[in-house]
Design a protein around this motif. Structure first.
Motif, PDB file in Angstrom:
ATOM      1  N   PHE A 196       0.809  -1.215   0.000  1.00 42.51           N
ATOM      2  CA  PHE A 196       0.000   0.000   0.000  1.00 42.51           C
ATOM      3  C   PHE A 196       0.844   1.268   0.000  1.00 42.51           C
ATOM      4  CE2 PHE A 196      -3.500   2.790   1.461  1.00 42.51           C
ATOM      5  CZ  PHE A 196      -4.420   2.451   0.485  1.00 42.51           C
ATOM      6  N   ASP A 197       2.046   1.216   0.568  1.00 47.19           N
ATOM      7  CA  ASP A 197       2.927   2.383   0.501  1.00 47.19           C
ATOM      8  C   ASP A 197       3.272   2.706  -0.948  1.00 47.19           C
ATOM      9  OD1 ASP A 197       2.909   2.825   3.221  1.00 47.19           O
ATOM     10  OD2 ASP A 197       4.742   1.659   3.584  1.00 47.19           O
ATOM     11  N   LYS A 198       3.404   1.667  -1.783  1.00 50.12           N
ATOM     12  CA  LYS A 198       3.666   1.875  -3.211  1.00 50.12           C
ATOM     13  C   LYS A 198       2.447   2.492  -3.894  1.00 50.12           C
ATOM     14  CE  LYS A 198       7.828   0.372  -4.075  1.00 50.12           C
ATOM     15  NZ  LYS A 198       8.838   1.280  -4.617  1.00 50.12           N
ATOM     16  N   VAL A 199       1.256   2.130  -3.454  1.00 49.90           N
ATOM     17  CA  VAL A 199       0.038   2.733  -3.996  1.00 49.90           C
ATOM     18  C   VAL A 199       0.041   4.225  -3.698  1.00 49.90           C
ATOM     19  CG1 VAL A 199      -2.494   2.815  -3.828  1.00 49.90           C
ATOM     20  CG2 VAL A 199      -1.316   0.596  -3.868  1.00 49.90           C
ATOM     21  N   LYS A 200       0.368   4.588  -2.482  1.00 47.67           N
ATOM     22  CA  LYS A 200       0.426   6.006  -2.098  1.00 47.67           C
ATOM     23  C   LYS A 200       1.472   6.746  -2.915  1.00 47.67           C
ATOM     24  CE  LYS A 200      -0.927   5.143   2.672  1.00 47.67           C
ATOM     25  NZ  LYS A 200      -0.470   5.184   4.081  1.00 47.67           N
ATOM     26  N   GLU A 201       2.621   6.116  -3.095  1.00 47.07           N
ATOM     27  CA  GLU A 201       3.689   6.728  -3.885  1.00 47.07           C
ATOM     28  C   GLU A 201       3.234   6.930  -5.331  1.00 47.07           C
ATOM     29  OE1 GLU A 201       8.249   5.676  -5.303  1.00 47.07           O
ATOM     30  OE2 GLU A 201       7.411   4.610  -3.577  1.00 47.07           O
ATOM     31  N   LEU A 202       2.583   5.922  -5.899  1.00 49.94           N
ATOM     32  CA  LEU A 202       2.088   6.010  -7.267  1.00 49.94           C
ATOM     33  C   LEU A 202       1.093   7.154  -7.424  1.00 49.94           C
ATOM     34  CD1 LEU A 202       1.673   4.844 -10.165  1.00 49.94           C
ATOM     35  CD2 LEU A 202      -0.162   3.476  -9.162  1.00 49.94           C
ATOM     36  N   VAL A 203       0.145   7.252  -6.520  1.00 53.23           N
ATOM     37  CA  VAL A 203      -0.857   8.316  -6.583  1.00 53.23           C
ATOM     38  C   VAL A 203      -0.169   9.678  -6.573  1.00 53.23           C
ATOM     39  CG1 VAL A 203      -2.729   9.435  -5.283  1.00 53.23           C
ATOM     40  CG2 VAL A 203      -2.747   6.953  -5.619  1.00 53.23           C
ATOM     41  N   ASN A 204       0.886   9.807  -5.775  1.00 51.94           N
ATOM     42  CA  ASN A 204       1.630  11.059  -5.689  1.00 51.94           C
ATOM     43  C   ASN A 204       2.430  11.330  -6.968  1.00 51.94           C
ATOM     44  OD1 ASN A 204       2.645  13.396  -4.352  1.00 51.94           O
ATOM     45  ND2 ASN A 204       4.541  12.278  -3.956  1.00 51.94           N
ATOM     46  N   VAL A 205       3.179  10.347  -7.438  1.00 53.36           N
ATOM     47  CA  VAL A 205       4.048  10.518  -8.610  1.00 53.36           C
ATOM     48  C   VAL A 205       3.242  10.794  -9.876  1.00 53.36           C
ATOM     49  CG1 VAL A 205       5.651   9.302 -10.161  1.00 53.36           C
ATOM     50  CG2 VAL A 205       5.979   9.183  -7.692  1.00 53.36           C
ATOM     51  N   VAL A 206       2.175  10.053 -10.079  1.00 47.11           N
ATOM     52  CA  VAL A 206       1.354  10.211 -11.275  1.00 47.11           C
ATOM     53  C   VAL A 206       0.378  11.383 -11.109  1.00 47.11           C
ATOM     54  CG1 VAL A 206      -0.225   9.006 -12.869  1.00 47.11           C
ATOM     55  CG2 VAL A 206       1.608   7.755 -11.770  1.00 47.11           C
ATOM     56  N   GLU A 207       0.308  11.913  -9.909  1.00 44.49           N
ATOM     57  CA  GLU A 207      -0.571  13.047  -9.581  1.00 44.49           C
ATOM     58  C   GLU A 207      -2.043  12.720  -9.860  1.00 44.49           C
ATOM     59  OE1 GLU A 207       1.051  16.426 -11.675  1.00 44.49           O
ATOM     60  OE2 GLU A 207       2.804  16.515 -10.342  1.00 44.49           O
ATOM     61  N   LEU A 208      -2.458  11.570  -9.361  1.00 47.18           N
ATOM     62  CA  LEU A 208      -3.850  11.164  -9.494  1.00 47.18           C
ATOM     63  C   LEU A 208      -4.689  11.899  -8.456  1.00 47.18           C
ATOM     64  CD1 LEU A 208      -3.339   7.313  -9.884  1.00 47.18           C
ATOM     65  CD2 LEU A 208      -3.720   8.997 -11.697  1.00 47.18           C
ATOM     66  N   ASP A 209      -5.896  12.245  -8.825  1.00 41.17           N
ATOM     67  CA  ASP A 209      -6.800  12.949  -7.918  1.00 41.17           C
ATOM     68  C   ASP A 209      -7.542  11.933  -7.053  1.00 41.17           C
ATOM     69  OD1 ASP A 209      -8.287  14.891  -6.657  1.00 41.17           O
ATOM     70  OD2 ASP A 209      -9.660  15.193  -8.342  1.00 41.17           O
ATOM     71  N   ILE A 210      -6.768  11.298  -6.154  1.00 41.20           N
ATOM     72  CA  ILE A 210      -7.310  10.289  -5.249  1.00 41.20           C
ATOM     73  C   ILE A 210      -6.797  10.611  -3.853  1.00 41.20           C
ATOM     74  CG2 ILE A 210      -7.325   7.835  -4.621  1.00 41.20           C
ATOM     75  CD1 ILE A 210      -6.966   7.203  -7.610  1.00 41.20           C
ATOM     76  N   ASN A 211      -7.702  10.599  -2.900  1.00 45.50           N
ATOM     77  CA  ASN A 211      -7.339  10.855  -1.503  1.00 45.50           C
ATOM     78  C   ASN A 211      -7.311   9.552  -0.721  1.00 45.50           C
ATOM     79  OD1 ASN A 211      -7.228  13.768  -1.722  1.00 45.50           O
ATOM     80  ND2 ASN A 211      -9.450  13.703  -1.916  1.00 45.50           N
ATOM     81  N   PHE A 212      -6.761   9.650   0.481  1.00 51.49           N
ATOM     82  CA  PHE A 212      -6.666   8.500   1.379  1.00 51.49           C
ATOM     83  C   PHE A 212      -7.406   8.807   2.671  1.00 51.49           C
ATOM     84  CE2 PHE A 212      -3.147   8.186  -1.516  1.00 51.49           C
ATOM     85  CZ  PHE A 212      -3.133   6.844  -1.842  1.00 51.49           C
ATOM     86  N   SER A 213      -7.802   7.757   3.373  1.00 45.40           N
ATOM     87  CA  SER A 213      -8.466   7.921   4.662  1.00 45.40           C
ATOM     88  C   SER A 213      -7.520   8.634   5.624  1.00 45.40           C
ATOM     89  CB  SER A 213      -8.886   6.564   5.223  1.00 45.40           C
ATOM     90  OG  SER A 213      -7.742   5.744   5.410  1.00 45.40           O
ATOM     91  N   GLU A 214      -8.058   9.173   6.693  1.00 47.04           N
ATOM     92  CA  GLU A 214      -7.243   9.911   7.666  1.00 47.04           C
ATOM     93  C   GLU A 214      -6.090   9.084   8.204  1.00 47.04           C
ATOM     94  OE1 GLU A 214      -9.202  12.092  10.774  1.00 47.04           O
ATOM     95  OE2 GLU A 214     -10.816  12.699   9.425  1.00 47.04           O
ATOM     96  N   ASP A 215      -6.321   7.797   8.436  1.00 44.89           N
ATOM     97  CA  ASP A 215      -5.251   6.950   8.958  1.00 44.89           C
ATOM     98  C   ASP A 215      -4.347   6.400   7.848  1.00 44.89           C
ATOM     99  OD1 ASP A 215      -6.827   5.011   7.766  1.00 44.89           O
ATOM    100  OD2 ASP A 215      -7.135   3.834   9.601  1.00 44.89           O
TER     101      ASP A 215
END
Length: 155
Positions: free
Chosen positions: A98-117
């Motif tokens: 899941f850390d890679k998912v977060k990194e991907l969303v950031n690098v590709v600049e996808l308009d996707i948010n994550f839960s507070e935790d």
């Protein structure tokens, strides 16, 4: 030539070729006609539902019920979810990293948010469906030499 009376309530004839037969082989030229004839959409939806059940089990998508409903009503997403069944472990591999998912969303600049935790992707709108499906399919890539970002539609 043998003629036969056709008894049907509805018969459609047009000037488009749907299937070509040659040497005991059939080639489908117009897949949309085949989808209509054989109700392939229903088959795709059933496959997509199996994939969605696997995704639900990961508990990594917030607002999953809406994600599921919107997915089943989007033909492109249904096909993408069906492709996952060729390698169903993709679902677990995606969310185990899941850390890679977060990194991907950031690098590709996808308009996707994550839960507070930070433990879930938050599904908020229909325009996120394709991107979330591509994440699960592990379809995003970065070219080795040019470092260009891209999407492998065949993944």
């Amino acid at each position: 030539m043998i003629s036969k009376k056709i008894e049907a309530e509805l018969l459609g004839i047009d000037n488009f070729i749907d299937i070509v037969g040659y040497n005991s082989q059939l080639t489908i030229v117009n897949h949309i006609s085949m989808e209509r004839i054989f109700d392939i959409k229903t088959q795709y939806q059933e496959s997509a539902k199996r994939t969605l059940a696997m995704i639900k089990d990961t508990n990594r998508i917030g607002n999953f019920e809406q994600f599921e409903e919107d997915s089943i009503n989007d033909g492109r997403v249904i096909r993408g979810l069906t492709k996952i069944l060729q390698d169903p472990d993709k679902v677990n591999r995606c969310f185990e990293n899941f850390d890679k998912v977060k990194e991907l969303v950031n690098v590709v600049e996808l308009d996707i948010n994550f839960s507070e935790d930070g433990s879930k992707l938050l599904y908020e709108r229909k325009d996120q469906l394709q991107n979330i499906t591509l994440i699960i399919r592990d379809a995003y890539y970065q070219a080795f030499i040019s470092e260009r970002l891209g999407v492998d539609e065949l993944a």
